[in-house]
Design an enzyme around this catalytic site. Structure first.
Site, PDB file in Angstrom:
ATOM      1  N   LYS B  95       0.931  -1.083   0.162  1.00  0.00           N
ATOM      2  CA  LYS B  95      -0.039   0.133  -0.035  1.00  0.00           C
ATOM      3  C   LYS B  95       0.891   1.155  -0.010  1.00  0.00           C
ATOM      4  O   LYS B  95       1.569   1.429   1.066  1.00  0.00           O
ATOM      5  CB  LYS B  95      -1.050   0.031   1.234  1.00  0.00           C
ATOM      6  CG  LYS B  95      -1.863   1.317   1.200  1.00  0.00           C
ATOM      7  CD  LYS B  95      -2.696   1.186   2.515  1.00  0.00           C
ATOM      8  CE  LYS B  95      -3.481   2.638   2.554  1.00  0.00           C
ATOM      9  NZ  LYS B  95      -4.011   2.778   3.941  1.00  0.00           N
ATOM     10  N   GLY B 156      -8.243   8.839   9.987  1.00  0.00           N
ATOM     11  CA  GLY B 156      -8.518   8.831  11.265  1.00  0.00           C
ATOM     12  C   GLY B 156      -9.458   9.749  11.875  1.00  0.00           C
ATOM     13  O   GLY B 156      -9.841   9.820  12.963  1.00  0.00           O
ATOM     14  N   ALA B 182      -9.497   5.480   4.395  1.00  0.00           N
ATOM     15  CA  ALA B 182      -9.350   6.825   5.121  1.00  0.00           C
ATOM     16  C   ALA B 182     -10.567   7.494   5.529  1.00  0.00           C
ATOM     17  O   ALA B 182     -11.369   7.902   4.538  1.00  0.00           O
ATOM     18  CB  ALA B 182      -8.374   7.599   4.742  1.00  0.00           C
ATOM     19  N   GLY B 183     -10.889   7.767   6.689  1.00  0.00           N
ATOM     20  CA  GLY B 183     -12.050   8.704   7.312  1.00  0.00           C
ATOM     21  C   GLY B 183     -13.270   7.982   7.438  1.00  0.00           C
ATOM     22  O   GLY B 183     -14.172   8.443   8.056  1.00  0.00           O
ATOM     23  N   ASN B 204      -9.902   0.994   9.890  1.00  0.00           N
ATOM     24  CA  ASN B 204      -8.924   0.711  10.848  1.00  0.00           C
ATOM     25  C   ASN B 204      -9.307   1.395  12.261  1.00  0.00           C
ATOM     26  O   ASN B 204     -10.010   0.973  13.057  1.00  0.00           O
ATOM     27  CB  ASN B 204      -7.590   1.154  10.303  1.00  0.00           C
ATOM     28  CG  ASN B 204      -6.550   0.881  11.532  1.00  0.00           C
ATOM     29  OD1 ASN B 204      -6.854   0.422  12.575  1.00  0.00           O
ATOM     30  ND2 ASN B 204      -5.066   0.707  11.122  1.00  0.00           N
ATOM     31  N   THR B 205      -9.130   2.871  12.037  1.00  0.00           N
ATOM     32  CA  THR B 205      -9.315   3.603  13.234  1.00  0.00           C
ATOM     33  C   THR B 205     -10.710   3.300  13.937  1.00  0.00           C
ATOM     34  O   THR B 205     -10.939   3.178  15.112  1.00  0.00           O
ATOM     35  CB  THR B 205      -9.362   4.920  12.890  1.00  0.00           C
ATOM     36  OG1 THR B 205      -7.939   5.305  12.622  1.00  0.00           O
ATOM     37  CG2 THR B 205      -9.574   5.956  14.197  1.00  0.00           C
TER      38      THR B 205
END
Lengths: 260, 260, 260, 260
Positions: B95, B156, B182-183, B204-205
């Site tokens: 990635k 995040g 992301a986000g 993830n987050t």
């Protein structure tokens, strides 16, 4: 588990019976959704065919029926429709729906409160369909309704939760279950309603008018589960800046590296 | 089924290994998500404890590893990180993540294209993390990357799909899988990305920083399934006015009524 | 006052010359807007009519011309167009616009950076049209461009500031003027861009395709003034709950009352 | 020009008198806004200082006073407050405001309709503050109120037009002026309300709590003018794809070029 009046529901997805291209598809879709409550209206009996090929299979399926008063333009018509439906469907539950305006089908707060009072006096379990109006929801609670059904957006519009900011207030203040009704057009929107803390959603058009209602019914089942579980687990806060998820510093200058 | 390079994925939920409070929780959460690809970065080996208690269990779990170049500020650092990670993780997948700015971690389009070219020349399977830039995504496709990973919002931030209008264009034009990265802070947002036609999401987050990561991992699994199935079944159009789901006219004036 | 390169502008509304139904209407609209900079492209000279009935009145009006490279699909074409326009319009200012894709006209970050470098080397004052990409904007600044022109939404779409969250980051990080370009379809959207701290906006379609371009030009003038002044005065913060503007307690039980 | 009851207004910006740090600033701000109607509440007279240093200057300024019933929790209190204010302010105009809940100050639809009926019977000119409820607005019109004042978002929240989709319906159906009240926190939001076709806006907090109320008052004046003029001139439609504003084809391959 969700409790309304004395009834418990494993599923937080409520469904409707309108707009399906045929009865079998409607029954199969409701089964696929695992919904345990479905709303239905009344219509004229076909003069040539007095038999009722819809209600019995619905009843056999074990899903709870929630007759609605769709079409009522004022309290009087709604009360009459509720009384008829109680006889016809052998249930004292009613989704109270009063919309004098046929273009947007927005509910009437005044007539709804008045009809709710009367119906509660008659022993009905009343679930009123209302605008996302926090004060009206409080007043309906005070007179004893069993759940509030504020709208996300106009019925059948698929616009989703345009009333989101007001739904948040209603959910914060409610002492009865909040069922978001009307306008939910995609599973993501149903998930969002549950993430906000709504107790359930009612979805009809988005399932019935899909090109594949049975699959779409499953989508909403998954989405509602996802939203509710996420609400219970607790979502993270929103930030205006980034927060790295991976360690950012130094690693490129170290000779010894390991996975993180 | 989703195919990237020569690899097939049953799950359209990709995960990450950062921010979990401990390794066991990370492993259990990834298992609960049923994700088949997880991204991870590199960090310094603990001098006192050279053993690696993370990678082996991950590998044993059967999930595909996607090393990332998080922390790289330019193409040169990213290429170096990719080369190291290939050795360390025994995989040529990477990635590609280049963000010179630590406040918002927005990716650098110029360095990313340059590094992608070099890494593809070296035989890597490259999945670049990019802004939701349709032209950049086309150019990356032209040089042979295997999937694009446009952002929903800053890493995040949990802001969700603020880039939605641009993601739609990317999805329309893409010839390789589109993985929204992301986000994404809530299951409803993941569902929405899939409903739009994204091929997968990376989360993830929102899982790792939940107070109950295992449950949240399941939520995302359900939501991604719901969104993908809804995309395949086809969502209905959005209307500015209402469409009644129940029959509205006449019934109150009929003497004979039946359920609809 | 806004300064770009060595030029000062009283007005923060930039305009364009495209899409007007005739030249007089274009000139009158630009005059009504009080804009001091307008962008224009090149087209084939009418073989039968070599006279130029557009440029001279524009020059006479005192508005600064900003030739653009619209139609260029790569750096080479854009540089060629810039060189031609410098000769033709006697100005070294250029709006650098490279969009390989004709459906959405999204700009190419790679070719734009490359062309910008070359044109700055040639002594141009370069204002590049770009996606709302914070890192690209920083890189363009580093090589010496004189303002960045990030988009609100695709050219001519009237969708407004769909890139708002990314524009905020660009504005926070910029050391050169930020001119929001493309997609602004209503005065409220122009006002919003200025409230966010953008230094100017460029509006063309929304004025030119209005049924009353002269009035619409005035609207944008007022809106841009309003937005800029509000930015300077400072907007209040947003709250999730209410804050009463009138005194709420006690007055109904007091015998003596006065206005508040 | 806007007409409410028998009164004509040149300005479509209504203001309030609350939250200003001192009376002079309030008066100067209202003057700067060129507003011709301002709302005000009642409070206890200072026992030691019976003089009234606010009302007289307001009256002298020529602005029309609109006493409000802020603080009333039900119809009875609102009617009492209206009667008192009629005596005190020598006007039969009243902004009817009933909010039982102090956290969000959302208006009560039931009590508002009831009080409106009574006050109209007493000869008041009634402008009720309501949720953005299209049916309630119709019912209030039927009983003879002179304008409706639906909210954009909770009072003082600066959230803007979160009720936008419902305001559109109200505006489409209204036969009396629609004044968007509450929640407008930025000039761009005021412009947007007018662009949608609202007849006026009422702004208080956003002006009074600015660090420079006089300048902010001017901003709102400009924005309201811009929004109204744009509504009259007609905004363009929104498109999901781009539309070039400059000619795109061929010019680079032509030997003769002219400005467009």
């Amino acid at each position: 588990m969700l409790t309304i009046a004395d009834h418990q529901f494993q599923s937080r997805l409520f469904t409707g019976t309108g707009k399906f291209s045929n009865s079998k598809l409607m029954l199969d879709s409701i089964a696929a959704s695992e919904s345990q409550l479905t709303t239905l209206a009344m219509k004229r009996i076909d003069a040539k065919n007095g038999t009722d090929d819809l209600m019995q299979p619905l009843l056999d399926s074990g899903v709870k029926l929630l007759p609605n008063t769709s079409g009522a333009r004022n309290a009087k018509e709604a009360i009459f429709a509720a009384e008829l439906s109680r006889e016809l469907f052998k249930t004292n539950w009613v989704k109270l729906e009063i919309h004098p305006d046929h273009r947007y089908l927005m509910p009437d707060p005044i007539e709804t409160l008045q009809a709710a009072k009367e119906l509660i006096g008659q022993g009905f379990v009343v679930l009123p369909y209302v605008h996302a109006d926090p004060v009206l929801c409080c007043r309906l609670q005070e007179i004893g309704i069993h759940a509030v059904m504020p709208l996300g957006s106009p019925i059948g519009s698929n616009q989703g939760l345009v009333s989101e900011e007001f739904l948040k207030i209603i959910i914060e203040q409610a002492h009865v279950p909040v069922v978001v009704d009307a306008g939910i057009g995609a599973p993501s929107q149903a998930a969002r309603a549950l993430e906000l803390g709504a107790d359930a959603v009612l979805v009809n058009t988005a399932i019935a008018s899909s090109s594949d209602p049975i699959t779409m019914a499953k989508c909403f089942k998954y989405a509602v589960n996802a939203g509710r579980l996420a609400y219970e687990a607790g979502l993270g806060g929103i930030s205006t800046r980034a927060h790295n998820t991976s360690p950012l510093t130094g690693f490129l200058h170290d000779s010894q590296l390991s996975p993180v």
